[in-house]
Design a protein around this motif. Structure first.
Motif, mmCIF file in Angstrom:
data_model
loop_
_atom_site.group_PDB
_atom_site.id
_atom_site.type_symbol
_atom_site.label_atom_id
_atom_site.label_comp_id
_atom_site.label_asym_id
_atom_site.label_seq_id
_atom_site.Cartn_x
_atom_site.Cartn_y
_atom_site.Cartn_z
ATOM 1 N N GLN A 1 0.926 -1.336 0.061
ATOM 2 C CA GLN A 1 -0.065 -0.002 -0.048
ATOM 3 C C GLN A 1 0.893 1.212 0.052
ATOM 4 O O GLN A 1 0.658 2.452 -0.580
ATOM 5 N N LEU A 2 1.882 1.453 0.675
ATOM 6 C CA LEU A 2 3.031 2.401 0.820
ATOM 7 C C LEU A 2 3.583 2.526 -0.332
ATOM 8 O O LEU A 2 3.909 3.884 -0.814
ATOM 9 N N PHE A 3 4.052 1.388 -1.412
ATOM 10 C CA PHE A 3 4.750 1.621 -2.349
ATOM 11 C C PHE A 3 3.924 1.730 -3.844
ATOM 12 O O PHE A 3 4.393 2.023 -4.765
ATOM 13 N N ASP A 4 2.754 1.533 -3.717
ATOM 14 C CA ASP A 4 1.899 1.480 -4.906
ATOM 15 C C ASP A 4 1.879 2.793 -5.533
ATOM 16 O O ASP A 4 1.763 2.708 -6.904
ATOM 17 N N PRO A 5 1.732 3.956 -5.038
ATOM 18 C CA PRO A 5 1.663 5.051 -5.638
ATOM 19 C C PRO A 5 3.064 5.486 -6.429
ATOM 20 O O PRO A 5 2.908 5.802 -7.618
ATOM 21 N N PHE A 6 3.907 5.129 -6.063
ATOM 22 C CA PHE A 6 5.286 5.027 -6.550
ATOM 23 C C PHE A 6 5.264 4.084 -7.938
ATOM 24 O O PHE A 6 5.760 4.781 -9.005
ATOM 25 N N VAL A 7 4.807 2.941 -7.585
ATOM 26 C CA VAL A 7 4.867 2.085 -8.677
ATOM 27 C C VAL A 7 4.053 2.458 -9.912
ATOM 28 O O VAL A 7 4.237 2.303 -10.859
ATOM 29 N N LYS A 8 2.716 2.917 -9.463
ATOM 30 C CA LYS A 8 1.895 3.590 -10.509
ATOM 31 C C LYS A 8 2.433 4.717 -11.146
ATOM 32 O O LYS A 8 2.179 4.878 -12.425
ATOM 33 N N ALA A 9 2.970 5.481 -10.503
ATOM 34 C CA ALA A 9 3.474 6.753 -11.074
ATOM 35 C C ALA A 9 4.788 6.310 -12.162
ATOM 36 O O ALA A 9 4.693 6.780 -13.174
ATOM 37 N N ALA A 10 5.510 5.347 -11.821
ATOM 38 C CA ALA A 10 6.475 4.942 -12.614
ATOM 39 C C ALA A 10 5.960 4.406 -14.062
ATOM 40 O O ALA A 10 6.631 4.726 -15.117
ATOM 41 N N ILE A 11 5.104 3.453 -13.774
ATOM 42 C CA ILE A 11 4.435 2.742 -15.014
ATOM 43 C C ILE A 11 3.875 3.874 -15.804
ATOM 44 O O ILE A 11 3.903 3.908 -17.083
ATOM 45 N N GLY A 12 3.040 4.621 -15.351
ATOM 46 C CA GLY A 12 2.375 6.026 -15.981
ATOM 47 C C GLY A 12 3.305 6.895 -16.781
ATOM 48 O O GLY A 12 2.826 7.181 -17.746
ATOM 49 N N TYR A 13 4.476 6.796 -16.541
ATOM 50 C CA TYR A 13 5.477 7.670 -17.304
ATOM 51 C C TYR A 13 5.642 6.922 -18.727
ATOM 52 O O TYR A 13 5.784 7.658 -19.823
#
Length: 217
Positions: free
Chosen positions: A79-91
């Motif tokens: 849950q803590l790392f999902d925002p980073f992962v989603k942002a990185a994929i979104g690039y």
């Protein structure tokens, strides 16, 4: 979207580059204007060294995303790392309007830079991760080289956008103080070892060296 989707985007761009050679031509010009701290060793041509380095750097991005995601889930901190992962994929999968102007490998290099810099800043913004020594100095140097390949002031604007993203995700002092040792411990297993070795040899493998004591290097 998943890291596999990012790999498919990269594969498409590589096939397009094989037909056009556009990115390699760009790197011929870039090689001549790099800072004197960056050297090319042996008989390798600078543009060819930069091209292979860029390919490996780009392909490392989805693997880094997948590694962080896997370690976070196994450590119970997804849950803590999902925002980073989603942002990185979104690039890669949902690039901003500005990045749509860069459609080939040059565009993917920019997207990979954003991904790697985001993960680097994630590392800096929590004391547990920061003290865990997860980011190798060679990864930082690779980011510095890509910063030069992208060129200023655009690369500086990208760095500023990363700062904004990190503030949005982890902008409170509470995040820095979170105990993320379970993630660090998970990362320090075999899942991360191969990636650390990859980073350690990325520049050397492509005959690129930073001079010792040369400013930013």
């Amino acid at each position: 979207m998943t890291p596999q989707a990012v790999l498919e985007i990269i594969d498409h761009a590589r096939r397009k580059e094989a037909r056009s050679g556009t990115f390699l031509k760009q790197l011929h010009d870039k090689a001549a204007s790099l800072p004197s701290a960056i050297h090319f060793e042996g008989d390798g041509r600078p543009a060819a060294c930069l091209f292979q380095f860029a390919i490996e750097y780009i392909e490392m991005a989805p693997r880094l995303i997948e590694c962080v995601d896997t370690c976070a889930r196994e450590a119970g901190t997804a849950q803590l790392f999902d925002p980073f992962v989603k942002a990185a994929i979104g690039y890669f999968t949902r690039p901003s309007a500005l990045l749509l102007h860069y459609a080939g490998l040059d565009g993917l290099l920019i997207r990979a830079y954003l991904c790697h810099r985001l993960m680097e800043e994630m590392h800096e913004n929590n004391h547990s991760i920061r003290s865990g020594g997860l980011v190798d100095i060679e990864a930082t140097r690779a980011n510095l080289l890509v910063h030069e390949l992208i060129g200023e002031p655009f690369a500086n604007e990208l760095d500023d956008s990363i700062t904004v993203t990190v503030l949005q995700i982890a902008g409170t002092p509470d995040y820095y103080e979170l105990n993320l040792n379970p993630f660090v411990e998970q990362v320090n297993n075999d899942t991360w070892d191969w990636m650390r070795r990859y980073w350690e040899n990325l520049l050397v493998r492509n005959h690129i060296r930073f001079s010792l004591g040369s400013g930013r290097a």
